[in-house]
Design an enzyme around this catalytic site. Structure first.
Site, PDB file in Angstrom:
ATOM      1  N   ASN A 221       1.162  -0.881   0.122  1.00  0.00           N
ATOM      2  CA  ASN A 221      -0.129  -0.142   0.144  1.00  0.00           C
ATOM      3  C   ASN A 221       0.961   1.361   0.119  1.00  0.00           C
ATOM      4  OD1 ASN A 221       0.378   0.736   3.019  1.00  0.00           O
ATOM      5  ND2 ASN A 221      -0.332  -1.381   3.223  1.00  0.00           N
ATOM      6  N   ARG A 222       0.116   2.298   0.124  1.00  0.00           N
ATOM      7  CA  ARG A 222       1.290   3.822   0.110  1.00  0.00           C
ATOM      8  C   ARG A 222       1.336   4.103   1.369  1.00  0.00           C
ATOM      9  NH1 ARG A 222      -3.117   3.950  -4.474  1.00  0.00           N
ATOM     10  NH2 ARG A 222      -2.232   4.596  -5.815  1.00  0.00           N
TER      11      ARG A 222
END
Length: 419
Positions: A221-222
């Site tokens: 994820n970011r």
């Protein structure tokens, strides 16, 4: 944030000696405001300017605001008097260079001393603080980042530049931090802080997990780890002992913390559980994958015609697992939501047996992954405190303030019960 800036005049810089170094950047105009705020905070300020800095703001302006003569050359051209960089370096409690150009930082890293500011830096025995200001590509250039890494290794403190519109017309990271934030940073650095969490142990998770698909690919994820590291920094600043269990991050990890690397959700579960056993509180800030590939290929999966289906399995719910065994220990969770924010956060608070939860919404501009700011709500079983958009550094202070308040309340309750 507004309240903090209004309180700058009441900071504890009274009697502190600060050298304000100004270099040749368009951001030099902010140095006038910065100097005024430092003086208003009670500091005695002496200004050093590089020759190029004089093209952006005049020595007369800075002399008026600092109430001291401004030093720009090794010798006074009028009478030949020597401006001693050694004496200046001994006098200072802090050498603050704001704005600092890429050129000046490179020279500092290389030990080049071709102006009065640089010779003073090499002579200074005090803490050096640098607020960079430049175009985004200059700031991101490996040469600039390398120079900053060298300076950090020598103890120089950096005030990260902000993102926004730059003098070039481009937009990105490179704007010098605002004067109010710089004064607050220096104040914290020079003020002897109350070590209110001394003797307490904390476990903090941070960053993103990586769930492998094959030897070259993974699901992630970011998350950058900025928020978790900011919380760990604040706990350390208050005297706490910190173990940071980190996945993938792209920020500098807090100096003074015990670091345990845990890239997958399974690894993070085991590492967090082990660290929580000896902790007084856990702060679950990492963005942990809810699902991981059910099977991991031993070799790289090759492209072929048609679709590829990836079967996923649930990963361990770390917060819920720790919540089930936490006892009297404090446990803080995080929720990043895109819809039904309050309902979803309250559900996590109850299901996972958390003491409070920090809610982020991706619908709030400036919040979430990859930014230097955050907009959070602190939610417990009886209240919800929504905070304005602020730096992640300030958000970390608010979170740790609540942690400290709850720990103090627990201690008071134990005392009242005679434990």
């Amino acid at each position: 944030m507004c309240r903090r800036r209004c309180d700058i005049a009441k900071t504890m810089l009274e009697g502190k000696h600060i050298i304000l170094g100004i270099t040749g950047s368009i951001a030099a105009y902010k140095a006038a405001v910065l100097c005024r705020l430092l003086v208003r905070a009670g500091a005695e300020v002496r200004v050093l300017m590089t020759p190029v800095a004089k093209r952006f703001i005049t020595p007369l302006t800075m002399a008026t605001l600092s109430k001291n003569p401004v030093f720009t050359e090794f010798f006074d051209p009028e009478n030949g008097a020597w401006n001693s960089h050694v004496s200046l370096g001994e006098w200072a409690d802090c050498l603050l260079i704001a704005p600092a150009t890429a050129n000046t930082m490179a020279k500092m890293a290389g030990g080049i001393a071709d102006n009065l500011l640089l010779t003073t830096y090499l002579s200074a025995r005090s803490q050096t603080v640098v607020a960079p200001a430049m175009d985004l590509d200059m700031y991101a250039h490996p040469a600039t980042q390398s120079a900053m890494d060298v300076l950090r290794s020598r103890g120089v403190k950096f005030i990260e530049p902000a993102e926004g519109e730059l003098a070039s017309g481009l937009s990105g990271k490179g704007r010098m931090a605002e004067p109010e934030d710089i004064v607050a940073f220096v104040d914290e650095l020079l003020t002897e802080k109350k070590k209110s969490l001394t003797g307490l142990r904390f476990m903090v998770t941070a960053g993103a997990t990586e769930e492998p698909i094959d030897p070259v690919r993974f699901v992630t994820n970011r998350s950058t780890g900025k928020m978790g590291c900011a919380i760990a920094d604040e706990l350390l600043a208050r005297g706490g002992q910190v173990t940071i269990v980190c996945g993938r991050t792209n920020v500098e990890l807090p100096a003074g913390a015990e670091v345990v690397e845990a890239l997958s959700a399974e690894q993070m579960y085991r590492a967090a559980a082990a660290a929580f056993e000896r902790a007084d509180a856990g702060i679950m800030c990492a963005a942990v994958a809810d699902y991981a590939p059910a099977e991991v290929a031993d070799t790289k999966i090759k492209k072929h015609d048609g679709e590829m289906l990836l079967r996923m399995r649930r990963t361990p719910d770390i917060a819920a697992s720790l919540g089930a065994v936490k006892g009297s220990r404090l446990l803080v969770g995080f929720a990043l939501e895109t819809d039904s924010e309050m309902d979803n956060a309250r559900g996590k608070l109850e299901r996972k047996n958390l003491d409070f939860i920090v809610l982020n919404s991706l619908r709030d501009k400036g919040a979430g992954f990859g930014t230097d700011t955050n907009k959070i709500t602190l939610l417990d079983r009886s209240s919800a405190e929504s905070l304005p958009l602020m730096s992640k550094r300030d958000a970390a202070k608010a979170i740790v303030d609540k942690i400290e308040k709850l720990i103090t309340a627990q201690g008071d309750a134990s005392t009242a019960l005679g434990r």
